[in-house]
Design a protein around this motif. Structure first.
Motif, PDB file in Angstrom:
ATOM      1  N   PRO A   1      49.389  -7.558 -12.679  1.00  0.00           N
ATOM      2  CA  PRO A   1      48.973  -8.453 -13.780  1.00  0.00           C
ATOM      3  C   PRO A   1      49.276  -9.804 -12.831  1.00  0.00           C
ATOM      4  CG  PRO A   1      50.949  -6.229 -14.538  1.00  0.00           C
ATOM      5  CD  PRO A   1      50.527  -6.579 -13.080  1.00  0.00           C
ATOM      6  N   ASP A   2      49.544  -9.822 -12.368  1.00  0.00           N
ATOM      7  CA  ASP A   2      48.992 -10.763 -11.265  1.00  0.00           C
ATOM      8  C   ASP A   2      48.056 -11.471 -11.097  1.00  0.00           C
ATOM      9  OD1 ASP A   2      51.709 -12.549 -11.967  1.00  0.00           O
ATOM     10  OD2 ASP A   2      52.323 -11.722 -10.523  1.00  0.00           O
ATOM     11  N   ILE A   3      47.311 -10.350 -10.488  1.00  0.00           N
ATOM     12  CA  ILE A   3      45.876 -10.416  -9.575  1.00  0.00           C
ATOM     13  C   ILE A   3      45.224 -10.011 -11.066  1.00  0.00           C
ATOM     14  CG2 ILE A   3      44.798  -8.988  -8.733  1.00  0.00           C
ATOM     15  CD1 ILE A   3      46.824  -7.279  -6.431  1.00  0.00           C
ATOM     16  N   MET A   4      45.052  -9.858 -11.556  1.00  0.00           N
ATOM     17  CA  MET A   4      44.340  -9.249 -13.221  1.00  0.00           C
ATOM     18  C   MET A   4      44.500 -10.749 -13.765  1.00  0.00           C
ATOM     19  SD  MET A   4      42.872  -7.145 -13.295  1.00  0.00           S
ATOM     20  CE  MET A   4      41.689  -7.105 -14.639  1.00  0.00           C
ATOM     21  N   ARG A   5      45.859 -11.152 -13.716  1.00  0.00           N
ATOM     22  CA  ARG A   5      45.602 -12.854 -14.871  1.00  0.00           C
ATOM     23  C   ARG A   5      44.719 -13.714 -13.838  1.00  0.00           C
ATOM     24  NH1 ARG A   5      50.534 -11.469 -16.358  1.00  0.00           N
ATOM     25  NH2 ARG A   5      51.543 -12.133 -14.069  1.00  0.00           N
ATOM     26  N   ARG A   6      45.074 -13.463 -12.227  1.00  0.00           N
ATOM     27  CA  ARG A   6      44.001 -14.666 -11.699  1.00  0.00           C
ATOM     28  C   ARG A   6      42.762 -14.145 -11.975  1.00  0.00           C
ATOM     29  NH1 ARG A   6      48.832 -14.360  -8.576  1.00  0.00           N
ATOM     30  NH2 ARG A   6      47.869 -12.120  -6.660  1.00  0.00           N
ATOM     31  N   GLN A   7      42.701 -12.913 -11.480  1.00  0.00           N
ATOM     32  CA  GLN A   7      40.763 -12.302 -11.292  1.00  0.00           C
ATOM     33  C   GLN A   7      40.252 -13.470 -13.253  1.00  0.00           C
ATOM     34  OE1 GLN A   7      37.902 -11.178  -9.625  1.00  0.00           O
ATOM     35  NE2 GLN A   7      37.413 -12.498 -10.971  1.00  0.00           N
ATOM     36  N   LEU A   8      40.981 -12.760 -14.200  1.00  0.00           N
ATOM     37  CA  LEU A   8      40.549 -13.851 -15.322  1.00  0.00           C
ATOM     38  C   LEU A   8      40.713 -14.941 -15.677  1.00  0.00           C
ATOM     39  CD1 LEU A   8      42.138 -10.908 -18.073  1.00  0.00           C
ATOM     40  CD2 LEU A   8      40.134 -11.006 -17.117  1.00  0.00           C
ATOM     41  N   LYS A   9      41.547 -15.866 -14.871  1.00  0.00           N
ATOM     42  CA  LYS A   9      41.068 -16.990 -14.791  1.00  0.00           C
ATOM     43  C   LYS A   9      39.880 -17.525 -14.033  1.00  0.00           C
ATOM     44  CE  LYS A   9      42.927 -21.588 -15.161  1.00  0.00           C
ATOM     45  NZ  LYS A   9      41.775 -22.401 -14.454  1.00  0.00           N
ATOM     46  N   ALA A  10      40.260 -16.967 -13.348  1.00  0.00           N
ATOM     47  CA  ALA A  10      38.641 -16.673 -12.636  1.00  0.00           C
ATOM     48  C   ALA A  10      37.326 -17.096 -13.389  1.00  0.00           C
ATOM     49  CB  ALA A  10      38.891 -16.349 -11.185  1.00  0.00           C
ATOM     50  N   LEU A  11      37.371 -15.983 -14.109  1.00  0.00           N
ATOM     51  CA  LEU A  11      36.283 -15.851 -14.873  1.00  0.00           C
ATOM     52  C   LEU A  11      35.838 -16.903 -16.023  1.00  0.00           C
ATOM     53  CD1 LEU A  11      35.910 -12.110 -15.872  1.00  0.00           C
ATOM     54  CD2 LEU A  11      34.291 -13.433 -14.328  1.00  0.00           C
ATOM     55  N   LEU A  12      37.208 -17.309 -16.590  1.00  0.00           N
ATOM     56  CA  LEU A  12      36.877 -18.511 -17.142  1.00  0.00           C
ATOM     57  C   LEU A  12      36.515 -19.337 -16.409  1.00  0.00           C
ATOM     58  CD1 LEU A  12      40.190 -17.724 -19.503  1.00  0.00           C
ATOM     59  CD2 LEU A  12      37.953 -17.895 -20.285  1.00  0.00           C
ATOM     60  N   ASP A  13      37.224 -19.582 -15.826  1.00  0.00           N
ATOM     61  CA  ASP A  13      36.953 -21.244 -14.789  1.00  0.00           C
ATOM     62  C   ASP A  13      35.088 -20.591 -14.423  1.00  0.00           C
ATOM     63  OD1 ASP A  13      39.068 -22.187 -14.822  1.00  0.00           O
ATOM     64  OD2 ASP A  13      39.320 -21.456 -12.789  1.00  0.00           O
ATOM     65  N   ALA A  14      34.128 -19.829 -14.281  1.00  0.00           N
ATOM     66  CA  ALA A  14      33.216 -19.649 -13.695  1.00  0.00           C
ATOM     67  C   ALA A  14      32.575 -20.069 -14.750  1.00  0.00           C
ATOM     68  CB  ALA A  14      33.004 -18.072 -13.393  1.00  0.00           C
ATOM     69  N   GLY A  15      33.095 -19.373 -16.492  1.00  0.00           N
ATOM     70  CA  GLY A  15      31.879 -19.431 -17.239  1.00  0.00           C
ATOM     71  C   GLY A  15      31.917 -20.773 -18.290  1.00  0.00           C
ATOM     72  N   GLU A  16      32.713 -21.717 -17.147  1.00  0.00           N
ATOM     73  CA  GLU A  16      32.697 -23.989 -17.447  1.00  0.00           C
ATOM     74  C   GLU A  16      31.777 -23.963 -16.671  1.00  0.00           C
ATOM     75  OE1 GLU A  16      36.662 -24.822 -17.219  1.00  0.00           O
ATOM     76  OE2 GLU A  16      37.338 -24.504 -18.569  1.00  0.00           O
ATOM     77  N   ARG A  17      31.069 -23.428 -15.178  1.00  0.00           N
ATOM     78  CA  ARG A  17      29.897 -24.330 -14.743  1.00  0.00           C
ATOM     79  C   ARG A  17      28.784 -24.648 -15.468  1.00  0.00           C
ATOM     80  NH1 ARG A  17      30.893 -20.444  -8.913  1.00  0.00           N
ATOM     81  NH2 ARG A  17      33.090 -21.468  -8.474  1.00  0.00           N
ATOM     82  N   PRO A  18      27.856 -25.043 -15.255  1.00  0.00           N
ATOM     83  CA  PRO A  18      27.225 -25.510 -15.724  1.00  0.00           C
ATOM     84  C   PRO A  18      25.841 -24.446 -15.813  1.00  0.00           C
ATOM     85  CG  PRO A  18      27.397 -27.242 -13.813  1.00  0.00           C
ATOM     86  CD  PRO A  18      28.249 -26.243 -14.369  1.00  0.00           C
ATOM     87  N   MET A  19      25.735 -24.163 -14.375  1.00  0.00           N
ATOM     88  CA  MET A  19      24.540 -22.638 -14.202  1.00  0.00           C
ATOM     89  C   MET A  19      25.090 -21.475 -14.347  1.00  0.00           C
ATOM     90  SD  MET A  19      22.850 -24.956 -13.526  1.00  0.00           S
ATOM     91  CE  MET A  19      20.519 -23.906 -12.779  1.00  0.00           C
ATOM     92  N   LEU A  20      26.352 -21.230 -14.898  1.00  0.00           N
ATOM     93  CA  LEU A  20      26.520 -19.643 -14.750  1.00  0.00           C
ATOM     94  C   LEU A  20      26.717 -19.111 -16.107  1.00  0.00           C
ATOM     95  CD1 LEU A  20      28.482 -18.476 -12.107  1.00  0.00           C
ATOM     96  CD2 LEU A  20      29.113 -17.413 -14.663  1.00  0.00           C
TER      97      LEU A  20
END
Length: 280
Positions: free
Chosen positions: A181-200
């Motif tokens: 679960p910790d690995i998946m939480r960090r991965q999903l958080k990375a997806l959220l962070d990626a979606g905040e980039r202007p070109m992504l």
């Protein structure tokens, strides 16, 4: 015959790695107005003397952020970035090298994944869990090398002119637990962070979406500087690159259909956050 192929591939990686090391030592010693010691160069690029020493003696991996800093400090006009990309490229089987070249030179990347988070957005722990699951007999050195190569691809997202990236994930990707679960939480958080980039942009295709041409496979569409699009389709131990215009148009149309059925970016982020919070 399989072992010969592996040895040849490793030789190519070693050659590329050695060239990087030799060029670094040469650029350091010929630096104008005066040569730089390993310690002096390390201070200028914000790393340690031992790191520069290891790179120059081909020990361990090259830190992904180092090549750009070397080019800046040594005034080498992207040489070390290109050499590093060659090291990374040769670490992949020859079958995948054209795909890697298309990825590095693309101005736009559209990805569809029905099963896993695409490599450009994977965290190190997620990539490690995925590789260990697919190659259970791999040793730690092999796992570390694979993860390093995977993360090195992500440097294109941090460059001065990153490509426009649009990723559509099947909802099942969020719900599939590849690791703790910790690995998946960090991965999903990375997806959220990626979606905040202007070109992504990250979108999620709901589980009840209708079937489409790409339902069975991960597909990536790369658009080049000349605005030509190539379609990459991956399957077990193989990858196909499609350039035929009619097939490319069909793939672009299919991607547009997937995008239109996917949740908007904001709703996709909300679903990702909800899934992340549900992990215990």
């Amino acid at each position: 015959m399989g072992n010969d192929g592996l040895d040849a591939g490793q030789d190519e990686v070693t050659d590329a790695r050695r060239q990087f090391a030799e060029e670094l030592k040469s650029a350091r010693e010929l630096h104008n107005p005066r040569p730089l010691s390993q310690k002096a160069l390390a201070r200028l690029v914000g790393t340690s003397k031992s790191t520069i020493s290891r790179v120059e003696t081909c020990q361990g991996r090259i830190p992904p952020e180092l090549p750009a800093k070397l080019d800046e400090v040594l005034g080498t006009d992207g040489k070390f970035k290109r050499l590093y990309e060659e090291v990374v490229s040769r670490s992949f089987p020859s079958l995948y090298r054209r795909r890697m070249a298309l990825e590095r030179s693309a101005i736009a990347i559209r990805e569809w994944s029905p099963t896993i988070v695409p490599g450009l957005l994977q965290t190190a722990d997620y990539a490690r869990a995925l590789f260990k699951g697919s190659v259970p007999r791999a040793g730690e050195d092999e796992v570390a090398a694979h993860v390093s190569s995977r993360l090195a691809r992500q440097t294109i997202l941090r460059g001065d002119t990153p490509p426009d990236v649009h990723v559509v994930l099947c909802e099942s990707v969020l719900r599939r637990h590849l690791g703790s679960p910790d690995i998946m939480r960090r991965q999903l958080k990375a997806l959220l962070d990626a979606g905040e980039r202007p070109m992504l942009r990250v979108q999620v295709l709901p589980l009840d979406a209708t079937a489409h041409l790409f339902s069975d496979w991960p597909v990536t569409l790369f658009t080049s500087l000349t605005h030509q699009t190539s379609v990459c389709v991956e399957n077990f131990k193989t990858v196909g690159i499609i350039d035929e215009p009619d097939h490319v148009r069909m793939a672009l149309r299919t991607y547009d259909e997937i995008t239109s059925e996917a949740l908007p970016a904001r709703e996709s982020a909300s679903l990702i956050a909800t899934q992340m919070e549900s992990l215990t």
